[in-house]
Design a protein around this motif. Structure first.
Motif, PDB file in Angstrom:
ATOM      1  N   THR A   1     -46.832  33.779   0.866  1.00  0.00           N
ATOM      2  CA  THR A   1     -45.539  34.412   0.612  1.00  0.00           C
ATOM      3  C   THR A   1     -44.547  33.405   0.023  1.00  0.00           C
ATOM      4  N   ASN A   2     -44.624  32.152   0.472  1.00  0.00           N
ATOM      5  CA  ASN A   2     -43.744  31.111  -0.075  1.00  0.00           C
ATOM      6  C   ASN A   2     -44.029  30.868  -1.547  1.00  0.00           C
ATOM      7  N   LEU A   3     -45.309  30.854  -1.911  1.00  0.00           N
ATOM      8  CA  LEU A   3     -45.676  30.638  -3.308  1.00  0.00           C
ATOM      9  C   LEU A   3     -45.100  31.744  -4.193  1.00  0.00           C
ATOM     10  N   LEU A   4     -45.144  32.970  -3.689  1.00  0.00           N
ATOM     11  CA  LEU A   4     -44.582  34.087  -4.445  1.00  0.00           C
ATOM     12  C   LEU A   4     -43.067  33.959  -4.555  1.00  0.00           C
ATOM     13  N   ALA A   5     -42.411  33.609  -3.448  1.00  0.00           N
ATOM     14  CA  ALA A   5     -40.961  33.438  -3.468  1.00  0.00           C
ATOM     15  C   ALA A   5     -40.555  32.249  -4.330  1.00  0.00           C
ATOM     16  N   PHE A   6     -41.320  31.190  -4.272  1.00  0.00           N
ATOM     17  CA  PHE A   6     -41.066  29.992  -5.083  1.00  0.00           C
ATOM     18  C   PHE A   6     -41.055  30.358  -6.567  1.00  0.00           C
TER      19      PHE A   6
ATOM     20  N   LEU B   1     -51.880  34.658 -11.078  1.00  0.00           N
ATOM     21  CA  LEU B   1     -52.955  33.668 -11.183  1.00  0.00           C
ATOM     22  C   LEU B   1     -52.522  32.250 -10.808  1.00  0.00           C
ATOM     23  N   PRO B   2     -51.376  31.743 -11.301  1.00  0.00           N
ATOM     24  CA  PRO B   2     -50.970  30.402 -10.882  1.00  0.00           C
ATOM     25  C   PRO B   2     -50.770  30.291  -9.376  1.00  0.00           C
ATOM     26  N   VAL B   3     -50.238  31.330  -8.768  1.00  0.00           N
ATOM     27  CA  VAL B   3     -50.031  31.338  -7.318  1.00  0.00           C
ATOM     28  C   VAL B   3     -51.374  31.275  -6.598  1.00  0.00           C
ATOM     29  N   VAL B   4     -52.329  32.070  -7.069  1.00  0.00           N
ATOM     30  CA  VAL B   4     -53.655  32.097  -6.459  1.00  0.00           C
ATOM     31  C   VAL B   4     -54.361  30.759  -6.645  1.00  0.00           C
ATOM     32  N   GLY B   5     -54.191  30.146  -7.804  1.00  0.00           N
ATOM     33  CA  GLY B   5     -54.780  28.836  -8.038  1.00  0.00           C
ATOM     34  C   GLY B   5     -54.219  27.781  -7.103  1.00  0.00           C
ATOM     35  N   PHE B   6     -52.926  27.816  -6.896  1.00  0.00           N
ATOM     36  CA  PHE B   6     -52.268  26.906  -5.962  1.00  0.00           C
ATOM     37  C   PHE B   6     -52.824  27.100  -4.557  1.00  0.00           C
ATOM     38  N   LEU B   7     -52.953  28.358  -4.141  1.00  0.00           N
ATOM     39  CA  LEU B   7     -53.475  28.669  -2.815  1.00  0.00           C
ATOM     40  C   LEU B   7     -54.899  28.135  -2.660  1.00  0.00           C
ATOM     41  N   ALA B   8     -55.720  28.308  -3.674  1.00  0.00           N
ATOM     42  CA  ALA B   8     -57.108  27.838  -3.605  1.00  0.00           C
ATOM     43  C   ALA B   8     -57.168  26.327  -3.402  1.00  0.00           C
ATOM     44  N   ALA B   9     -56.324  25.595  -4.132  1.00  0.00           N
ATOM     45  CA  ALA B   9     -56.323  24.135  -4.008  1.00  0.00           C
ATOM     46  C   ALA B   9     -55.906  23.701  -2.608  1.00  0.00           C
ATOM     47  N   VAL B  10     -54.922  24.367  -2.029  1.00  0.00           N
ATOM     48  CA  VAL B  10     -54.449  24.011  -0.687  1.00  0.00           C
ATOM     49  C   VAL B  10     -55.504  24.342   0.368  1.00  0.00           C
ATOM     50  N   LEU B  11     -56.208  25.467   0.198  1.00  0.00           N
ATOM     51  CA  LEU B  11     -57.264  25.830   1.143  1.00  0.00           C
ATOM     52  C   LEU B  11     -58.375  24.782   1.166  1.00  0.00           C
ATOM     53  N   VAL B  12     -58.762  24.313  -0.015  1.00  0.00           N
ATOM     54  CA  VAL B  12     -59.793  23.277  -0.096  1.00  0.00           C
ATOM     55  C   VAL B  12     -59.284  21.973   0.520  1.00  0.00           C
ATOM     56  N   LEU B  13     -58.031  21.646   0.257  1.00  0.00           N
ATOM     57  CA  LEU B  13     -57.439  20.428   0.809  1.00  0.00           C
ATOM     58  C   LEU B  13     -57.476  20.461   2.335  1.00  0.00           C
ATOM     59  N   ALA B  14     -57.143  21.609   2.932  1.00  0.00           N
ATOM     60  CA  ALA B  14     -57.157  21.739   4.391  1.00  0.00           C
ATOM     61  C   ALA B  14     -58.574  21.595   4.938  1.00  0.00           C
ATOM     62  N   LYS B  15     -59.542  22.190   4.273  1.00  0.00           N
ATOM     63  CA  LYS B  15     -60.939  22.088   4.726  1.00  0.00           C
ATOM     64  C   LYS B  15     -61.428  20.645   4.671  1.00  0.00           C
ATOM     65  N   LEU B  16     -61.083  19.924   3.623  1.00  0.00           N
ATOM     66  CA  LEU B  16     -61.502  18.531   3.502  1.00  0.00           C
ATOM     67  C   LEU B  16     -60.839  17.658   4.569  1.00  0.00           C
ATOM     68  N   CYS B  17     -59.591  17.962   4.902  1.00  0.00           N
ATOM     69  CA  CYS B  17     -58.927  17.238   6.001  1.00  0.00           C
ATOM     70  C   CYS B  17     -59.672  17.448   7.308  1.00  0.00           C
ATOM     71  N   ASP B  18     -60.153  18.663   7.522  1.00  0.00           N
ATOM     72  CA  ASP B  18     -60.929  18.944   8.724  1.00  0.00           C
ATOM     73  C   ASP B  18     -62.246  18.171   8.710  1.00  0.00           C
ATOM     74  N   ASP B  19     -62.923  18.152   7.562  1.00  0.00           N
ATOM     75  CA  ASP B  19     -64.181  17.413   7.451  1.00  0.00           C
ATOM     76  C   ASP B  19     -63.984  15.924   7.706  1.00  0.00           C
ATOM     77  N   GLU B  20     -62.817  15.413   7.349  1.00  0.00           N
ATOM     78  CA  GLU B  20     -62.523  13.988   7.526  1.00  0.00           C
ATOM     79  C   GLU B  20     -62.043  13.649   8.944  1.00  0.00           C
ATOM     80  N   GLY B  21     -61.975  14.675   9.808  1.00  0.00           N
ATOM     81  CA  GLY B  21     -61.662  14.424  11.211  1.00  0.00           C
ATOM     82  C   GLY B  21     -60.196  14.477  11.577  1.00  0.00           C
ATOM     83  N   LEU B  22     -59.345  15.033  10.703  1.00  0.00           N
ATOM     84  CA  LEU B  22     -57.913  15.050  10.987  1.00  0.00           C
ATOM     85  C   LEU B  22     -57.589  15.868  12.225  1.00  0.00           C
TER      86      LEU B  22
END
Length: 452
Positions: free
Chosen positions: A198-203, A95-116
């Motif tokens: 995979t990095n989150l799991l290894a981390f 669950l913590p790994v999945v939560g981390f992944l979810a936050a990063v996915l949203v962060l990437a989408k918002l960067c796209d919306d902001e024109g990065l």
């Protein structure tokens, strides 16, 4: 009198051990007696895993991977391949790994919306001056940074269409630049814990801090990206020859605010790790800051942000972990353990990475890392990171090596850009071995230089 050796299973906790004669004791709970192995349970677990992987690769009618993974997890629990307690514990660990992944996915989408990414496309076009070789270098820089900071999904889903649009506008050969995004979405995902699931799991398995993990993986990341660049430039030298290319001067607003937030988020990753907190909190903070601004300026919508979470995929990850657990506790752990070298020598680390790379192309890299991490965790962080090198670079060999490869191919087909299984595999055969070796050697040297 002949003594027989068998594999047997504990009635109470389903732990396994190899037993000699009739004297068996469960490794996990110490209880006896141990009953004979149930081959049917193992077969059911293996079939369930195979069905989940095939469905995830094919995804008929665009259905989510979770459509089959969740029922498969329920089946392996129902037949007793894994206990309810073990399944719950495995899901809780993820669950913590999945939560981390979810936050990063949203962060990437918002960067796209902001024109990065639009700004990145404009920078690549201007910086290349119409030269294909320079454009490849620009693509490598942007793709490596995007993969490392915003994860491989951002490189495949958000950057690849920008690269495709750029090469079409400039009227230069697309193949070298598009294969660069495909390969770097895997091999450039070595640097940070956030770069890949995979990095989150290894981390989590390595027990390292965010900064220590990143410090150990910095040299392998640089080495792998450099070798990828040299080999792709050599292999596509004809496509990259000087040609008359359009040199548009597109304009895009500089995303200063986004870059500042990303920089502070990276600092937050390190700070939360030092404080003993999950780096997911830093990713969440960055997503909240960008989300509030983007919603206020109507660049994003609540629906778009929720969609960016990819909730079905997150559920798939949890269900897949349960199915893999069922296969492991019913005997696959012993079979896999026999293939893995022991120790932290350079030869051992190369062997671990090679096994991980091969397994990734047999069962996909996500199940491969779930299988291998428990087996090498006792060997220390170096062995865990060697597995990570194998499951991140290895998938460049075949389409089935990672889900990102399949997503990349689908995206290009949707944009009427042809791809070739033969060419993809041939490129992988030429690049994967070299990248694996240099990355493992860099890891081995880093472990001896800065320790773990």
């Amino acid at each position: 009198m002949r003594v027989t050796t068998s594999t047997c299973r504990c009635v109470c906790c389903r732990g396994w051990r190899s037993a000699t004669g009739s004297a068996c004791t469960c490794r996990r709970c110490g209880n006896a007696p141990i009953h004979g192995s149930d081959r049917l349970v193992l077969i059911v677990a293996l079939v369930a895993l195979a069905v989940v992987l095939v469905f995830a690769i094919v995804r008929p009618a665009g259905w989510s991977e979770a459509v089959v993974a969740v029922p498969a997890a329920a089946v392996v629990i129902a037949v007793g391949a894994v206990s309810t307690a073990d399944a719950s514990a495995e899901a809780g660990r993820m669950l913590p790994v999945v939560g981390f992944l979810a936050a990063v996915l949203v962060l990437a989408k918002l960067c796209d919306d902001e024109g990065l990414f639009q700004a990145a496309g404009a920078w690549m076009a201007r910086g290349s001056s119409g030269e294909p070789r320079r454009l490849l270098g620009q693509v490598f820089l942007i793709a490596a940074a995007t993969t490392a900071i915003l994860s491989l999904d951002a490189t495949v889903v958000l950057l690849t269409p920008v690269v495709l649009a750029t090469v079409r506008t400039m009227r230069v050969p697309a193949r070298p630049h598009l294969y660069a995004t495909a390969h770097l979405s895997n091999s450039a995902s070595l640097l940070l814990p956030v770069s890949n699931l995979t990095n989150l799991l290894a981390f989590s398995a390595a027990g390292l801090s965010f900064t220590r993990f990143s410090a150990l993986m910095a040299a392998p990341w640089v080495a792998a990206v450099a070798v990828e660049y040299l080999l792709l430039r050599l292999l596509f030298r004809r496509d990259l020859a000087n040609v008359h290319a359009e040199n548009p001067t597109p304009t895009a607003q500089r995303p200063v605010f986004v870059l500042v937030v990303l920089g502070l988020t990276l600092v937050g990753f390190a700070a939360t790790s030092f404080a003993g907190l999950s780096p997911a909190w830093a990713a969440l903070a960055g997503a909240v800051v960008l989300g509030v601004r983007s919603l206020a300026q109507r660049r994003s919508t609540i629906g778009g942000i929720v969609h960016a979470l990819h909730i079905p995929f997150l559920v798939f990850v949890l269900a897949l972990a349960v199915v893999v657990k069922a296969v492991m506790v019913n005997g696959l752990n012993h079979a896999a353990a026999d293939l893995l070298p022991a120790g932290g020598s350079l030869v051992a680390l190369l062997g671990i990475a090679a096994v991980a790379a091969v397994l990734s192309n047999v069962v996909n890299n996500l199940p491969a890392v779930l299988v291998l991490l428990p087996l090498v965790a006792a060997g220390g962080p170096a062995a865990v990171l060697a597995v990570l090198i194998g499951v991140n670079i290895g998938p460049n060999l075949t389409y089935v090596g990672s889900l990102s490869n399949l997503l990349w191919r689908k995206l290009l087909h949707d944009h009427d850009e042809p791809t070739s299984v033969r060419e993809f595999t041939a490129l992988g055969a030429l690049t994967v071995p070299a990248c694996l070796v240099v990355a493992v050697v860099a890891l081995w040297a880093g472990v001896r230089l800065i320790g773990v």
